[in-house]
Design a protein around this motif. Structure first.
Motif, PDB file in Angstrom:
ATOM      1  N   PRO A 277       0.823  -1.207   0.000  1.00 32.98           N
ATOM      2  CA  PRO A 277       0.000   0.000   0.000  1.00 32.98           C
ATOM      3  C   PRO A 277       0.860   1.261   0.000  1.00 32.98           C
ATOM      4  O   PRO A 277       1.869   1.346   0.700  1.00 32.98           O
ATOM      5  N   VAL A 278       0.475   2.219  -0.818  1.00 29.35           N
ATOM      6  CA  VAL A 278       1.143   3.520  -0.859  1.00 29.35           C
ATOM      7  C   VAL A 278       0.343   4.461   0.024  1.00 29.35           C
ATOM      8  O   VAL A 278      -0.863   4.656  -0.198  1.00 29.35           O
ATOM      9  N   HIS A 279       0.978   5.032   1.047  1.00 28.32           N
ATOM     10  CA  HIS A 279       0.246   5.921   1.946  1.00 28.32           C
ATOM     11  C   HIS A 279      -0.313   7.107   1.151  1.00 28.32           C
ATOM     12  O   HIS A 279       0.404   7.759   0.410  1.00 28.32           O
ATOM     13  N   GLY A 280      -1.600   7.313   1.293  1.00 30.50           N
ATOM     14  CA  GLY A 280      -2.256   8.373   0.530  1.00 30.50           C
ATOM     15  C   GLY A 280      -2.819   7.888  -0.789  1.00 30.50           C
ATOM     16  O   GLY A 280      -3.468   8.641  -1.511  1.00 30.50           O
ATOM     17  N   GLY A 281      -2.572   6.615  -1.132  1.00 26.98           N
ATOM     18  CA  GLY A 281      -3.059   6.070  -2.390  1.00 26.98           C
ATOM     19  C   GLY A 281      -4.347   5.287  -2.213  1.00 26.98           C
ATOM     20  O   GLY A 281      -4.740   4.925  -1.100  1.00 26.98           O
ATOM     21  N   LEU A 282      -5.001   5.037  -3.337  1.00 31.57           N
ATOM     22  CA  LEU A 282      -6.207   4.211  -3.378  1.00 31.57           C
ATOM     23  C   LEU A 282      -5.996   3.101  -4.396  1.00 31.57           C
ATOM     24  O   LEU A 282      -5.430   3.344  -5.465  1.00 31.57           O
ATOM     25  N   ILE A 283      -6.442   1.911  -4.068  1.00 32.24           N
ATOM     26  CA  ILE A 283      -6.297   0.766  -4.957  1.00 32.24           C
ATOM     27  C   ILE A 283      -7.595   0.576  -5.738  1.00 32.24           C
ATOM     28  O   ILE A 283      -8.681   0.571  -5.157  1.00 32.24           O
ATOM     29  N   VAL A 284      -7.466   0.444  -7.055  1.00 31.18           N
ATOM     30  CA  VAL A 284      -8.631   0.291  -7.939  1.00 31.18           C
ATOM     31  C   VAL A 284      -8.511  -1.047  -8.653  1.00 31.18           C
ATOM     32  O   VAL A 284      -7.425  -1.422  -9.097  1.00 31.18           O
ATOM     33  N   ASN A 285      -9.638  -1.773  -8.747  1.00 34.68           N
ATOM     34  CA  ASN A 285      -9.592  -2.996  -9.546  1.00 34.68           C
ATOM     35  C   ASN A 285     -10.852  -3.160 -10.398  1.00 34.68           C
ATOM     36  O   ASN A 285     -11.917  -2.649 -10.081  1.00 34.68           O
ATOM     37  N   VAL A 286     -10.662  -3.857 -11.495  1.00 35.92           N
ATOM     38  CA  VAL A 286     -11.721  -4.134 -12.465  1.00 35.92           C
ATOM     39  C   VAL A 286     -12.577  -5.287 -11.954  1.00 35.92           C
ATOM     40  O   VAL A 286     -12.060  -6.275 -11.433  1.00 35.92           O
ATOM     41  N   GLY A 287     -13.912  -5.169 -12.119  1.00 36.42           N
ATOM     42  CA  GLY A 287     -14.820  -6.240 -11.741  1.00 36.42           C
ATOM     43  C   GLY A 287     -15.238  -7.073 -12.942  1.00 36.42           C
ATOM     44  O   GLY A 287     -14.999  -6.705 -14.103  1.00 36.42           O
ATOM     45  N   ASP A 288     -15.891  -8.199 -12.675  1.00 32.76           N
ATOM     46  CA  ASP A 288     -16.338  -9.105 -13.733  1.00 32.76           C
ATOM     47  C   ASP A 288     -17.243  -8.403 -14.745  1.00 32.76           C
ATOM     48  O   ASP A 288     -17.145  -8.644 -15.953  1.00 32.76           O
ATOM     49  N   PHE A 289     -18.147  -7.559 -14.247  1.00 33.94           N
ATOM     50  CA  PHE A 289     -19.092  -6.890 -15.140  1.00 33.94           C
ATOM     51  C   PHE A 289     -18.343  -6.048 -16.174  1.00 33.94           C
ATOM     52  O   PHE A 289     -18.659  -6.067 -17.368  1.00 33.94           O
ATOM     53  N   LEU A 290     -17.309  -5.329 -15.721  1.00 31.88           N
ATOM     54  CA  LEU A 290     -16.549  -4.492 -16.648  1.00 31.88           C
ATOM     55  C   LEU A 290     -15.751  -5.350 -17.623  1.00 31.88           C
ATOM     56  O   LEU A 290     -15.598  -4.987 -18.797  1.00 31.88           O
ATOM     57  N   GLN A 291     -15.228  -6.477 -17.190  1.00 33.08           N
ATOM     58  CA  GLN A 291     -14.523  -7.362 -18.121  1.00 33.08           C
ATOM     59  C   GLN A 291     -15.459  -7.797 -19.246  1.00 33.08           C
ATOM     60  O   GLN A 291     -15.082  -7.825 -20.419  1.00 33.08           O
ATOM     61  N   ILE A 292     -16.694  -8.124 -18.865  1.00 27.05           N
ATOM     62  CA  ILE A 292     -17.643  -8.612 -19.866  1.00 27.05           C
ATOM     63  C   ILE A 292     -18.063  -7.509 -20.822  1.00 27.05           C
ATOM     64  O   ILE A 292     -18.012  -7.688 -22.047  1.00 27.05           O
ATOM     65  N   VAL A 293     -18.467  -6.352 -20.291  1.00 29.75           N
ATOM     66  CA  VAL A 293     -18.967  -5.293 -21.183  1.00 29.75           C
ATOM     67  C   VAL A 293     -17.847  -4.686 -22.024  1.00 29.75           C
ATOM     68  O   VAL A 293     -18.092  -4.126 -23.090  1.00 29.75           O
ATOM     69  N   SER A 294     -16.591  -4.803 -21.557  1.00 27.88           N
ATOM     70  CA  SER A 294     -15.462  -4.335 -22.358  1.00 27.88           C
ATOM     71  C   SER A 294     -15.036  -5.384 -23.377  1.00 27.88           C
ATOM     72  O   SER A 294     -14.040  -5.208 -24.083  1.00 27.88           O
ATOM     73  N   ASN A 295     -15.786  -6.487 -23.445  1.00 30.92           N
ATOM     74  CA  ASN A 295     -15.496  -7.593 -24.360  1.00 30.92           C
ATOM     75  C   ASN A 295     -14.097  -8.163 -24.142  1.00 30.92           C
ATOM     76  O   ASN A 295     -13.375  -8.500 -25.086  1.00 30.92           O
ATOM     77  N   GLY A 296     -13.720  -8.230 -22.861  1.00 32.00           N
ATOM     78  CA  GLY A 296     -12.442  -8.836 -22.509  1.00 32.00           C
ATOM     79  C   GLY A 296     -11.247  -7.902 -22.611  1.00 32.00           C
ATOM     80  O   GLY A 296     -10.115  -8.325 -22.342  1.00 32.00           O
TER      81      GLY A 296
END
Length: 377
Positions: A277-296
């Protein structure tokens, strides 16, 4: 009362009985409303049997790679509104979402003092006396505020060593009075801050797909938000259980604010990589729904949290983003703009009912829904 309940619950871990009733033990734990914090506070040196995971899922607990240089990308958003610099940031976000499915953002516009107070509020709730905290303990996963241990306690094959407070922030307005006073002001404030970060990240992700930056907002992707404050107390047998088992997130995007106690691991190139973890940072991750609608194009990847073997608790504030307005007939699939003769759809359309029932009918797992709707040529 809490100490006595904890002592009774851990007794099964070492009694050698061949008549162990797993469901009875789970029910007793749930009805005691003490969470794993109560078990940890009891001072017991063993954990209940239903928290023990099969050795096959524990054999690779230590990550292969821990170097920051080899970890998830860290993306600086300070030049987000600079028209000359924005394309570079879009490319960085796109590359991270394609290759890792995870990235950290810094200089995102939220003061470090706000991040610290949010985490402190989550910690303060979980460290309330049992008689105060237990008033919020329930299992109603849709709407409102819920404190519990393991959302999937009755659905999973083995429980994990964490407690959570959950609050639905939108689309229905949250009744602030439902939140515990000890964290009320901070959770309400965090909703406003994280909404801004989430929307900014989704604009970048949308542009990375060649779409208008407002496309995801138009599709209501930021409009369902669920806050979860996780607490991972000390576990006396951290090599026998998990903090959270390996899984992928079902929704669009997840924004995670962790404290500095490590434990989150991401699967990358067949190896587990521990996130620094980077102090002051935020961790972002892709979910299944976005993988599908982005067509992989973007990847939702497996991640997990190892059980906490340190005396310092691991605390995190997580907000899950999901869409509000489903399409006509409650059907979704790859966005038409991302499907062509050169790149045909790799996922079939799915219904809202399929999507929801897949998540709420089982324990956490890795990409079962994505695999289920993949088109096999």
């Amino acid at each position: 009362m809490a100490t006595a309940a904890a002592a009774s619950l851990v007794a099964d871990a070492s009694n050698g009985s061949t008549t162990y009733d797993r469901m009875k033990a789970i029910k007793e734990f749930d009805e005691a409303k003490i969470g794993v914090k109560g078990l940890s506070d009891s001072g017991a040196d063993t954990i209940p049997e239903f928290f023990r995971h099969p050795q096959s899922s524990l054999s690779d607990l230590k990550p292969v790679r821990t170097s920051v240089a080899k970890g998830i990308p860290v993306i600086d958003l300070s030049s987000l509104n600079d028209l000359a610099q924005r394309p570079k940031i879009v490319q960085q976000v796109k590359d991270a979402a394609k290759t890792w499915g995870f990235f950290q953002v810094v200089n995102h516009g939220v003061a470090t003092s706000v991040l610290d107070s949010t985490l402190e509020a989550v910690k303060n709730f979980h460290e309330l006396p049992h008689e105060v905290k237990s008033k919020y303990y329930k299992r109603e996963e849709f709407g409102g505020v819920m404190y519990t241990s393991n959302n999937d306690l009755y659905r999973s094959s083995a429980a994990c060593w964490h407690d959570s407070i959950q609050a639905w922030l939108s689309p229905m307005p949250l009744n602030e009075e439902d939140l515990p006073e000890v964290c009320r002001k901070e959770v309400v404030a965090w909703n406003g801050h994280v909404k801004g970060v989430g929307e900014a990240v989704m604009e970048l992700l949308s542009e990375g797909l060649g779409l208008d930056k407002g496309k995801f907002k138009e599709l209501s992707f930021p409009d369902v938000r669920v806050f979860v404050g996780h607490y991972y107390p000390y576990c006396p047998q951290s090599d026998l259980t998990m903090g959270i088992t390996s899984h992928t997130d079902p929704g669009v995007v997840t924004v995670l604010l962790p404290n500095e106690v490590k434990g989150l691991q991401v699967r990358h190139d067949g190896e587990w990589v521990e996130i620094e973890p980077v102090h002051g940072g935020l961790i972002v991750n892709v979910g299944d729904f976005l993988q599908i609608v982005s067509n992989g194009e973007y990847r939702s990847v497996e991640h997990r949290v190892i059980a906490n073997g340190s005396k310092e608790p691991r605390v995190s504030a997580v907000v899950f983003f999901n869409l509000y307005r489903w399409r006509e007939g409650d059907v979704y699939g790859p966005l038409p703009e991302l499907v062509s003769a050169d790149r045909p759809a790799i996922y079939r359309d799915f219904t809202k009912e399929e999507f929801n029932s897949n998540f709420y009918s089982k324990g956490l797992d890795s990409k079962s829904f994505v695999d289920k709707i993949k088109i096999v040529n």
